[in-house]
Design an enzyme around this catalytic site. Structure first.
Site, PDB file in Angstrom:
ATOM      1  N   PRO A  91       0.822  -1.216   0.000  1.00  0.00           N
ATOM      2  CG  PRO A  91      -0.395  -1.312   2.005  1.00  0.00           C
ATOM      3  CD  PRO A  91       0.612  -2.044   1.188  1.00  0.00           C
ATOM      4  CD  GLU A 118       1.048  -5.395  11.034  1.00  0.00           C
ATOM      5  OE1 GLU A 118       1.106  -4.244  10.586  1.00  0.00           O
ATOM      6  OE2 GLU A 118      -0.016  -5.920  11.414  1.00  0.00           O
ATOM      7  NE  ARG A 155      -8.622  -6.066 -20.217  1.00  0.00           N
ATOM      8  CZ  ARG A 155      -9.192  -5.099 -20.907  1.00  0.00           C
ATOM      9  NH1 ARG A 155      -8.634  -3.923 -20.952  1.00  0.00           N
ATOM     10  NH2 ARG A 155     -10.327  -5.305 -21.547  1.00  0.00           N
ATOM     11  CG  ASP A 170     -10.911  -1.090 -22.332  1.00  0.00           C
ATOM     12  OD1 ASP A 170     -12.067  -1.264 -22.741  1.00  0.00           O
ATOM     13  OD2 ASP A 170     -10.101  -2.011 -22.140  1.00  0.00           O
TER      14      ASP A 170
END
Ligand code: SAM
Length: 244
Positions: A91, A118, A155, A170
Protein backbone atom coordinates in the site's frame (compact mmCIF):
# COMPACT_ATOMS: atom_id res chain seq x y z
CA UNK A 1 5.91 -12.35 -21.44
CA UNK A 2 6.85 -14.47 -18.46
CA UNK A 3 5.44 -13.62 -15.00
CA UNK A 4 6.71 -15.15 -11.77
CA UNK A 5 4.46 -14.62 -8.76
CA UNK A 6 5.96 -15.26 -5.31
CA UNK A 7 3.38 -15.93 -2.61
CA UNK A 8 2.70 -17.93 0.55
CA UNK A 9 -0.80 -18.77 -0.79
CA UNK A 10 -0.28 -20.36 -4.24
CA UNK A 11 -3.74 -21.94 -4.08
CA UNK A 12 -5.37 -18.52 -4.42
CA UNK A 13 -4.18 -18.21 -8.03
CA UNK A 14 -5.20 -21.29 -9.92
CA UNK A 15 -8.76 -20.33 -10.90
CA UNK A 16 -7.89 -16.69 -11.40
CA UNK A 17 -5.05 -17.21 -13.86
CA UNK A 18 -6.47 -20.08 -15.86
CA UNK A 19 -9.85 -18.60 -16.85
CA UNK A 20 -10.92 -16.07 -19.46
CA UNK A 21 -8.36 -13.82 -21.14
CA UNK A 22 -5.43 -14.83 -18.91
CA UNK A 23 -6.11 -18.51 -19.62
CA UNK A 24 -6.41 -17.90 -23.37
CA UNK A 25 -3.24 -15.79 -23.48
CA UNK A 26 -1.33 -18.68 -21.90
CA UNK A 27 -2.83 -21.19 -24.34
CA UNK A 28 -1.75 -18.93 -27.21
CA UNK A 29 1.80 -18.77 -25.84
CA UNK A 30 1.65 -14.99 -25.36
CA UNK A 31 1.90 -15.23 -21.59
CA UNK A 32 3.43 -17.68 -19.13
CA UNK A 33 2.60 -17.41 -15.43
CA UNK A 34 4.52 -19.39 -12.78
CA UNK A 35 3.43 -19.39 -9.16
CA UNK A 36 6.12 -20.01 -6.53
CA UNK A 37 5.60 -20.77 -2.86
CA UNK A 38 7.87 -18.57 -0.75
CA UNK A 39 7.67 -21.23 1.98
CA UNK A 40 9.88 -23.46 -0.20
CA UNK A 41 12.66 -20.96 0.55
CA UNK A 42 12.15 -21.06 4.31
CA UNK A 43 15.19 -21.90 6.39
CA UNK A 44 13.46 -23.90 9.11
CA UNK A 45 11.79 -27.28 9.28
CA UNK A 46 8.32 -25.77 9.86
CA UNK A 47 8.58 -23.81 6.61
CA UNK A 48 7.88 -20.57 8.45
CA UNK A 49 8.63 -17.31 6.67
CA UNK A 50 7.56 -14.75 9.31
CA UNK A 51 8.70 -13.65 12.73
CA UNK A 52 7.91 -11.12 15.47
CA UNK A 53 8.67 -7.46 14.76
CA UNK A 54 11.75 -5.93 16.37
CA UNK A 55 10.58 -3.16 18.67
CA UNK A 56 7.39 -5.03 19.54
CA UNK A 57 3.86 -4.28 18.37
CA UNK A 58 1.11 -6.35 16.78
CA UNK A 59 1.40 -8.83 13.92
CA UNK A 60 4.22 -10.62 12.22
CA UNK A 61 6.74 -9.56 9.58
CA UNK A 62 7.84 -11.59 6.54
CA UNK A 63 11.52 -12.42 6.86
CA UNK A 64 14.03 -11.07 4.37
CA UNK A 65 15.89 -14.32 3.55
CA UNK A 66 13.04 -16.45 2.07
CA UNK A 67 11.92 -13.50 -0.09
CA UNK A 68 15.48 -12.77 -1.19
CA UNK A 69 16.14 -16.45 -2.01
CA UNK A 70 12.84 -16.79 -3.90
CA UNK A 71 13.59 -13.67 -5.98
CA UNK A 72 17.14 -14.91 -6.71
CA UNK A 73 15.81 -18.27 -7.86
CA UNK A 74 13.48 -16.73 -10.48
CA UNK A 75 15.85 -13.98 -11.63
CA UNK A 76 18.98 -16.11 -11.98
CA UNK A 77 17.66 -17.40 -15.32
CA UNK A 78 15.99 -14.30 -16.79
CA UNK A 79 13.56 -14.52 -19.69
CA UNK A 80 14.29 -12.29 -22.64
CA UNK A 81 17.09 -9.82 -23.18
CA UNK A 82 16.27 -7.25 -20.50
CA UNK A 83 16.54 -7.66 -16.73
CA UNK A 84 13.16 -8.42 -15.11
CA UNK A 85 11.01 -5.86 -13.32
CA UNK A 86 10.80 -7.07 -9.73
CA UNK A 87 7.61 -5.68 -8.22
CA UNK A 88 6.62 -5.55 -4.56
CA UNK A 89 2.90 -5.18 -3.87
CA UNK A 90 2.49 -2.70 -1.02
CA UNK A 91 0.00 0.00 0.00
CA UNK A 92 3.02 2.29 0.34
CA UNK A 93 3.94 1.89 -3.35
CA UNK A 94 3.33 4.01 -6.43
CA UNK A 95 -0.32 3.95 -7.46
CA UNK A 96 -1.01 1.39 -10.22
CA UNK A 97 -2.48 3.04 -13.31
CA UNK A 98 -3.26 2.18 -16.92
CA UNK A 99 0.00 3.94 -17.87
CA UNK A 100 1.92 1.60 -15.56
CA UNK A 101 0.06 -1.39 -17.03
CA UNK A 102 1.14 -0.26 -20.53
CA UNK A 103 4.73 0.04 -19.34
CA UNK A 104 4.68 -3.44 -17.74
CA UNK A 105 3.05 -4.89 -20.90
CA UNK A 106 6.16 -3.95 -22.87
CA UNK A 107 8.43 -5.99 -20.57
CA UNK A 108 9.53 -9.58 -21.18
CA UNK A 109 9.75 -10.72 -17.57
CA UNK A 110 7.87 -9.56 -14.46
CA UNK A 111 8.43 -10.89 -10.95
CA UNK A 112 5.71 -9.97 -8.43
CA UNK A 113 6.10 -10.49 -4.69
CA UNK A 114 3.00 -10.77 -2.51
CA UNK A 115 3.48 -9.48 1.01
CA UNK A 116 1.48 -10.67 4.03
CA UNK A 117 1.07 -9.96 7.75
CA UNK A 118 2.45 -6.49 8.57
CA UNK A 119 4.55 -6.56 5.40
CA UNK A 120 8.14 -7.53 4.67
CA UNK A 121 11.50 -6.90 6.38
CA UNK A 122 12.64 -3.53 5.00
CA UNK A 123 16.20 -4.78 4.43
CA UNK A 124 15.18 -6.85 1.40
CA UNK A 125 13.73 -3.80 -0.39
CA UNK A 126 16.82 -3.38 -2.60
CA UNK A 127 15.78 -6.37 -4.73
CA UNK A 128 12.73 -4.51 -6.03
CA UNK A 129 12.71 -2.30 -9.10
CA UNK A 130 9.13 -1.16 -8.35
CA UNK A 131 6.82 -0.88 -5.36
CA UNK A 132 3.19 -0.83 -6.44
CA UNK A 133 -0.09 -0.11 -4.67
CA UNK A 134 -3.44 -0.90 -6.29
CA UNK A 135 -5.24 1.76 -4.24
CA UNK A 136 -5.56 3.60 -0.97
CA UNK A 137 -6.88 0.67 1.07
CA UNK A 138 -5.26 -2.26 2.85
CA UNK A 139 -5.68 -5.84 1.63
CA UNK A 140 -4.86 -8.88 3.71
CA UNK A 141 -2.13 -9.91 1.31
CA UNK A 142 -0.58 -9.05 -2.03
CA UNK A 143 -2.24 -11.95 -3.90
CA UNK A 144 -5.30 -9.99 -5.09
CA UNK A 145 -3.09 -6.99 -5.88
CA UNK A 146 -0.79 -9.13 -8.05
CA UNK A 147 -3.79 -10.60 -9.88
CA UNK A 148 -5.02 -7.08 -10.61
CA UNK A 149 -1.59 -6.08 -11.94
CA UNK A 150 -1.25 -9.20 -14.11
CA UNK A 151 -4.79 -8.96 -15.49
CA UNK A 152 -4.56 -5.25 -16.41
CA UNK A 153 -1.09 -5.77 -17.90
CA UNK A 154 -1.77 -8.98 -19.84
CA UNK A 155 -4.72 -7.53 -21.78
CA UNK A 156 -2.35 -4.90 -23.21
CA UNK A 157 0.15 -7.44 -24.60
CA UNK A 158 -0.25 -7.32 -28.39
CA UNK A 159 -2.45 -10.20 -29.57
CA UNK A 160 -4.01 -11.00 -26.19
CA UNK A 161 -7.28 -9.18 -26.91
CA UNK A 162 -9.09 -9.88 -30.14
CA UNK A 163 -10.15 -6.90 -32.27
CA UNK A 164 -13.64 -7.01 -30.82
CA UNK A 165 -12.22 -6.66 -27.31
CA UNK A 166 -9.67 -3.99 -28.18
CA UNK A 167 -8.38 -2.05 -25.19
CA UNK A 168 -8.17 1.17 -27.20
CA UNK A 169 -11.70 2.31 -26.31
CA UNK A 170 -11.38 1.39 -22.65
CA UNK A 171 -11.42 3.89 -19.83
CA UNK A 172 -7.99 5.44 -19.19
CA UNK A 173 -6.45 4.11 -22.42
CA UNK A 174 -6.20 7.62 -23.80
CA UNK A 175 -6.67 9.29 -20.45
CA UNK A 176 -10.48 9.60 -20.27
CA UNK A 177 -13.41 7.35 -19.29
CA UNK A 178 -15.14 5.00 -21.74
CA UNK A 179 -18.46 5.91 -23.44
CA UNK A 180 -21.70 4.08 -22.44
CA UNK A 181 -22.44 0.74 -24.14
CA UNK A 182 -25.76 -0.85 -25.21
CA UNK A 183 -26.77 -4.23 -26.62
CA UNK A 184 -29.99 -6.00 -27.65
CA UNK A 185 -32.91 -5.71 -27.11
CA UNK A 186 -33.33 -2.28 -28.67
CA UNK A 187 -36.00 -1.44 -26.09
CA UNK A 188 -35.69 -2.70 -22.50
CA UNK A 189 -38.21 -1.91 -19.74
CA UNK A 190 -39.39 1.16 -21.62
CA UNK A 191 -35.86 2.45 -22.27
CA UNK A 192 -34.62 2.87 -25.86
CA UNK A 193 -31.10 2.60 -27.17
CA UNK A 194 -29.91 6.09 -28.26
CA UNK A 195 -31.19 6.61 -31.82
CA UNK A 196 -27.77 7.51 -33.22
CA UNK A 197 -26.41 4.01 -32.43
CA UNK A 198 -28.91 2.39 -34.78
CA UNK A 199 -28.55 5.05 -37.48
CA UNK A 200 -25.77 3.22 -39.34
CA UNK A 201 -23.91 6.57 -39.67
CA UNK A 202 -20.40 5.69 -38.47
CA UNK A 203 -19.15 9.26 -38.26
CA UNK A 204 -22.16 10.37 -36.18
CA UNK A 205 -21.65 7.34 -33.91
CA UNK A 206 -17.95 8.18 -33.46
CA UNK A 207 -18.72 11.79 -32.51
CA UNK A 208 -21.56 10.73 -30.19
CA UNK A 209 -19.33 8.23 -28.40
CA UNK A 210 -16.48 10.69 -28.01
CA UNK A 211 -18.91 13.34 -26.69
CA UNK A 212 -20.40 10.88 -24.18
CA UNK A 213 -16.92 9.78 -23.04
CA UNK A 214 -15.88 13.39 -22.52
CA UNK A 215 -19.19 14.25 -20.79
CA UNK A 216 -18.82 11.30 -18.41
CA UNK A 217 -15.21 12.24 -17.66
CA UNK A 218 -16.18 15.87 -17.06
CA UNK A 219 -18.92 14.85 -14.65
CA UNK A 220 -17.24 11.96 -12.83
CA UNK A 221 -13.47 12.43 -13.12
CA UNK A 222 -12.67 16.03 -14.16
CA UNK A 223 -9.14 15.51 -12.76
CA UNK A 224 -8.40 13.19 -15.73
CA UNK A 225 -8.95 16.03 -18.21
CA UNK A 226 -5.93 17.87 -16.83
CA UNK A 227 -3.53 15.22 -18.16
CA UNK A 228 -5.51 13.50 -20.98
CA UNK A 229 -4.13 13.81 -24.52
CA UNK A 230 -7.02 15.85 -25.94
CA UNK A 231 -7.46 16.67 -29.64
CA UNK A 232 -8.77 19.99 -31.02
CA UNK A 233 -12.09 18.23 -31.60
CA UNK A 234 -12.17 17.09 -27.94
CA UNK A 235 -11.56 20.66 -26.74
CA UNK A 236 -14.35 21.92 -28.96
CA UNK A 237 -16.73 19.25 -27.62
CA UNK A 238 -15.76 20.13 -24.05
CA UNK A 239 -16.37 23.85 -24.68
CA UNK A 240 -19.87 23.12 -25.99
CA UNK A 241 -20.58 20.79 -23.03
CA UNK A 242 -19.50 23.50 -20.60
CA UNK A 243 -21.71 26.06 -22.36
CA UNK A 244 -24.84 23.86 -22.12
N1 SAM B 1 1.17 -2.86 7.43
C1 SAM B 1 1.07 -2.65 6.02
C2 SAM B 1 0.79 -1.19 5.76
O1 SAM B 1 -0.01 -0.60 6.48
O2 SAM B 1 1.33 -0.65 4.77
C3 SAM B 1 -0.07 -3.45 5.44
C4 SAM B 1 0.26 -4.88 5.24
S1 SAM B 1 -1.02 -5.73 4.42
C5 SAM B 1 -2.01 -6.31 5.70
C6 SAM B 1 -0.21 -7.20 3.86
C7 SAM B 1 0.23 -7.20 2.42
O3 SAM B 1 -0.87 -7.00 1.56
C8 SAM B 1 1.22 -6.13 2.03
O4 SAM B 1 2.53 -6.48 2.40
C9 SAM B 1 1.03 -6.06 0.54
O5 SAM B 1 1.76 -7.05 -0.15
C10 SAM B 1 -0.45 -6.37 0.38
N2 SAM B 1 -1.28 -5.17 0.18
C11 SAM B 1 -2.18 -4.67 1.05
N3 SAM B 1 -2.79 -3.60 0.55
C12 SAM B 1 -2.27 -3.39 -0.68
C13 SAM B 1 -2.49 -2.42 -1.70
N4 SAM B 1 -3.37 -1.43 -1.54
N5 SAM B 1 -1.79 -2.52 -2.84
C14 SAM B 1 -0.89 -3.51 -3.02
N6 SAM B 1 -0.63 -4.45 -2.08
C15 SAM B 1 -1.31 -4.40 -0.93
Amino acid sequence: MHVDILTIFPGMFYGAISESILGRAQEQGLLEISIHDIRNFSQDKHNSVDDYPFGGGPGMVMQAEPIWAAVQSVTSAPYGSRPPRVILTTPAGKQFTQEMAKEFASEEHLVIVCGHYEGIDERVSDVFTDEVSIGDFVLTGGELASMVIVDATARLIPGVLGDSESAKGDSFYDGILDYPHYTRPRQWRGMDVPEVLVSGDHEKIRVWRRTEALKRTLMRRPDLLETAALTDEDRQILRSLLNQ
